[in-house]
Design an enzyme around this catalytic site. Structure first.
Site, PDB file in Angstrom:
ATOM      1  N   HIS A 111       7.312 -19.953 -22.254  1.00  0.00           N
ATOM      2  CA  HIS A 111       8.061 -19.965 -23.517  1.00  0.00           C
ATOM      3  C   HIS A 111       8.396 -18.506 -23.839  1.00  0.00           C
ATOM      4  O   HIS A 111       7.610 -17.609 -23.532  1.00  0.00           O
ATOM      5  CB  HIS A 111       7.141 -20.558 -24.580  1.00  0.00           C
ATOM      6  CG  HIS A 111       7.769 -20.841 -25.905  1.00  0.00           C
ATOM      7  ND1 HIS A 111       8.062 -19.859 -26.819  1.00  0.00           N
ATOM      8  CD2 HIS A 111       8.133 -22.017 -26.479  1.00  0.00           C
ATOM      9  CE1 HIS A 111       8.577 -20.425 -27.905  1.00  0.00           C
ATOM     10  NE2 HIS A 111       8.633 -21.724 -27.733  1.00  0.00           N
ATOM     11  N   ASP A 158      -1.676 -19.461 -23.227  1.00  0.00           N
ATOM     12  CA  ASP A 158      -0.910 -20.033 -24.323  1.00  0.00           C
ATOM     13  C   ASP A 158      -1.135 -21.547 -24.292  1.00  0.00           C
ATOM     14  O   ASP A 158      -0.597 -22.239 -23.431  1.00  0.00           O
ATOM     15  CB  ASP A 158       0.569 -19.665 -24.119  1.00  0.00           C
ATOM     16  CG  ASP A 158       1.505 -20.449 -25.024  1.00  0.00           C
ATOM     17  OD1 ASP A 158       1.036 -21.305 -25.785  1.00  0.00           O
ATOM     18  OD2 ASP A 158       2.722 -20.195 -24.944  1.00  0.00           O
ATOM     19  N   GLN A 188       1.140 -25.987 -26.022  1.00  0.00           N
ATOM     20  CA  GLN A 188       1.645 -27.282 -25.563  1.00  0.00           C
ATOM     21  C   GLN A 188       0.545 -28.145 -24.945  1.00  0.00           C
ATOM     22  O   GLN A 188       0.704 -29.346 -24.787  1.00  0.00           O
ATOM     23  CB  GLN A 188       2.754 -27.038 -24.524  1.00  0.00           C
ATOM     24  CG  GLN A 188       3.710 -28.178 -24.347  1.00  0.00           C
ATOM     25  CD  GLN A 188       4.414 -28.555 -25.628  1.00  0.00           C
ATOM     26  OE1 GLN A 188       4.386 -29.713 -26.035  1.00  0.00           O
ATOM     27  NE2 GLN A 188       5.037 -27.588 -26.290  1.00  0.00           N
ATOM     28  N   LYS A 233       1.573 -28.323 -33.803  1.00  0.00           N
ATOM     29  CA  LYS A 233       1.754 -29.212 -32.641  1.00  0.00           C
ATOM     30  C   LYS A 233       0.560 -30.142 -32.473  1.00  0.00           C
ATOM     31  O   LYS A 233       0.499 -30.956 -31.569  1.00  0.00           O
ATOM     32  CB  LYS A 233       1.976 -28.382 -31.380  1.00  0.00           C
ATOM     33  CG  LYS A 233       3.313 -27.660 -31.438  1.00  0.00           C
ATOM     34  CD  LYS A 233       3.698 -26.977 -30.168  1.00  0.00           C
ATOM     35  CE  LYS A 233       5.044 -26.291 -30.387  1.00  0.00           C
ATOM     36  NZ  LYS A 233       5.405 -25.408 -29.285  1.00  0.00           N
ATOM     37  N   CYS A 237      13.528 -22.717 -25.528  1.00  0.00           N
ATOM     38  CA  CYS A 237      12.901 -21.377 -25.591  1.00  0.00           C
ATOM     39  C   CYS A 237      12.332 -20.975 -24.239  1.00  0.00           C
ATOM     40  O   CYS A 237      11.306 -20.300 -24.160  1.00  0.00           O
ATOM     41  CB  CYS A 237      11.793 -21.296 -26.639  1.00  0.00           C
ATOM     42  SG  CYS A 237      12.370 -21.575 -28.291  1.00  0.00           S
TER      43      CYS A 237
HETATM   44  C1  LIG Z   1       5.681 -24.146 -29.262  1.00  0.00           C
HETATM   45  C2  LIG Z   1       5.255 -23.220 -28.238  1.00  0.00           C
HETATM   46  C3  LIG Z   1       5.116 -21.852 -28.503  1.00  0.00           C
HETATM   47  C4  LIG Z   1       5.465 -21.238 -29.841  1.00  0.00           C
HETATM   48  O1  LIG Z   1       4.670 -21.740 -30.859  1.00  0.00           O
HETATM   49  P1  LIG Z   1       4.973 -21.327 -32.379  1.00  0.00           P
HETATM   50  O2  LIG Z   1       4.204 -22.342 -33.146  1.00  0.00           O
HETATM   51  O3  LIG Z   1       6.457 -21.451 -32.574  1.00  0.00           O
HETATM   52  O4  LIG Z   1       4.487 -19.948 -32.571  1.00  0.00           O
HETATM   53  C5  LIG Z   1       4.682 -21.038 -27.490  1.00  0.00           C
HETATM   54  N1  LIG Z   1       4.384 -21.525 -26.277  1.00  0.00           N
HETATM   55  C6  LIG Z   1       4.490 -22.825 -25.984  1.00  0.00           C
HETATM   56  C7  LIG Z   1       4.120 -23.310 -24.624  1.00  0.00           C
HETATM   57  C8  LIG Z   1       4.937 -23.723 -26.949  1.00  0.00           C
HETATM   58  O5  LIG Z   1       5.053 -25.014 -26.653  1.00  0.00           O
END
Ligand SMILES: *Cc1c(COP(=O)(O)O)cnc(C)c1O
Length: 404
Positions: free
Chosen positions: A121, A198, A201, A224, A362
């Site tokens: 992302h 990260d 997701q 999320k 993104c």
């Molecule tokens: C949604 C997402 C982000 C960004 O998250 P925010 O809540 O917009 O800060 C970063 N990495 C991944 C894999 C995502 O799915």
């Protein structure tokens, strides 16, 4: 059997109509919907004990502080962090990554190497590019194959004694690929590099154990995970969080302030300048309770059923191509039909009350890899049903007929 009909009643939004049709919400990878208990916790906070935390001697401030710190403990327990102060509240994944990237400014020198994956992302790319600009460090990329899987042989070759940091998502938001983070972490540690994962997701589907993973930093967003927007978390190993300088200066993050010198507060407050999203933090804790009440194993296996069901049906459409065909994937399907623009299909589906995402998600480097401008992405959650997939399939067939 998974009690999806009972679960759906917990989400008021799922009974609304969009453009005259019952809502079919398949944009869960962008944000999840919010159950009533989480909404209630926000209303309860503002109705009954709204006050600033950590400062007041009065009752409301105490109650708010206790609830906020309990939420931190819930997050600690959920991720199995060793210590409560290893959990830092952030406004989301993006904020948490920037906090770490900023901190590393003072720990890197010219020629140091950072490794990123091709599946990221933008929020796990751009902060590191900015860090490289500040420090003269070099960014290297783990390539992927046509199934959307990272190539571990290539990764092995990128690792050297110059590697200081590796960052990668646990699950790709654009393709749904579950990355081999255990391997990535273990190999990075062999050369003495730190790893940031990260988990934005992954966390809606998988319950990560940061101690078993032995990960240095793990980040996620509340919105999320059935929580509200504007709150998220950073897990960091205590030794790393102590090494990093503060990100923002202000109230709450200090021990003592004079005009000659300021000393910083202990963890976690060192990284929590200013008044935080108190209601959001508390609601994040309630959302984790809610999801744990259903059970992450149950959630994962039900969502996999939805994924298999939808994939099988999609494959029957002429000219449809799915991007991201890794064996290990969560309930995300990215696809295109022939050369129809994803936006056109998304617009027709919206008229039918079906919410999907279209575009680059993104993750432009992934789209460049496949040489496409974007995809249609349907992403499922545990409150979706096979009947909804049937409605989506009918709508999609209609859209394809109109557009080809
Ligand atoms: C949604 C997402 C982000 C960004 O998250 P925010 O809540 O917009 O800060 C970063 N990495 C991944 C894999 C995502 O799915």
């Amino acid at each position: 059997m998974f009690p999806v009909e009972k679960i759906r009643k917990d989400f008021p939004i799922l009974s609304r109509k969009v453009n005259g049709h019952p809502l079919v919400y398949f944009d869960n990878a962008a944000t999840s919907q919010t159950p009533q208990v989480v909404i209630d916790s926000i209303v309860d906070y503002y109705s009954n004990y709204n006050a600033n935390i950590h400062r007041g001697v009065h009752a409301l401030s105490q109650e708010a502080t206790d609830a906020y710190e309990q939420a931190r403990q819930k997050i600690q327990k959920h991720f199995n962090a060793k210590k409560t102060h290893e959990i830092i509240f952030a406004s989301g994944t993006t904020h948490a990554i920037n906090l770490v990237a900023n901190g590393f400014s003072s720990l890197l020198k010219k020629g140091d190497e950072l490794i990123v994956s091709a599946l990221e992302h933008h929020s796990n790319i751009v902060p590191w590019q900015m860090l490289c600009e500040r420090t003269g460090a070099i960014l290297k990329v783990i390539p992927m194959n046509h199934d959307g899987e990272l190539m571990m042989d290539a990764y092995d070759n990128l690792l050297t004694e110059k590697t200081k940091l590796v960052f990668c998502n646990h699950v790709s938001n654009a393709l749904g690929t579950v990355n081999p983070i255990e391997y990535i972490i273990k190999k990075a540690h062999l050369v003495g590099a730190a790893v940031l994962i990260d988990g934005a997701q992954a966390c809606p589907h998988i319950k990560p154990d940061v101690q078993t993973l032995d990960v240095d930093f793990y980040v996620a967003s509340g919105h999320k995970l059935c929580g509200p927007t504007g709150v998220g978390m950073l897990y960091g190993k205590e030794e790393w969080l102590n090494k990093l300088p503060p990100y923002q200066g202000g109230g709450e993050m200090i021990a003592e302030v004079t005009f000659e010198k300021t000393t910083y507060a202990d963890l976690p407050h060192k990284f929590e300048a200013g008044t935080p999203n108190i209601a959001g933090g508390i609601a994040f804790g309630v959302a984790l309770d809610y999801m744990n009440g259903i059970g992450f194993n149950q959630i994962a296996s039900y969502e996999d059923e939805l994924l298999q069901y939808a994939t099988k049906q999609l494959m029957t459409i002429d000219g449809l191509k799915i991007y991201g065909t890794s064996k290990e994937k969560t309930a995300v399907i990215s696809f295109n039909v022939g050369d129809i623009h994803p936006y056109d299909i998304g617009t027709i589906l919206d008229k039918l009350g079906i919410a999907v995402r279209t575009g680059h998600h993104c993750a432009q480097p992934i789209m460049d890899f496949f040489k496409i401008p974007g995809t249609i992405r349907a992403s499922f959650s545990f409150y979706n049903t096979k009947q909804e997939i049937d409605v989506f399939m009918e709508g999609l067939k209609r859209a394809v007929l109109m557009l080809s």
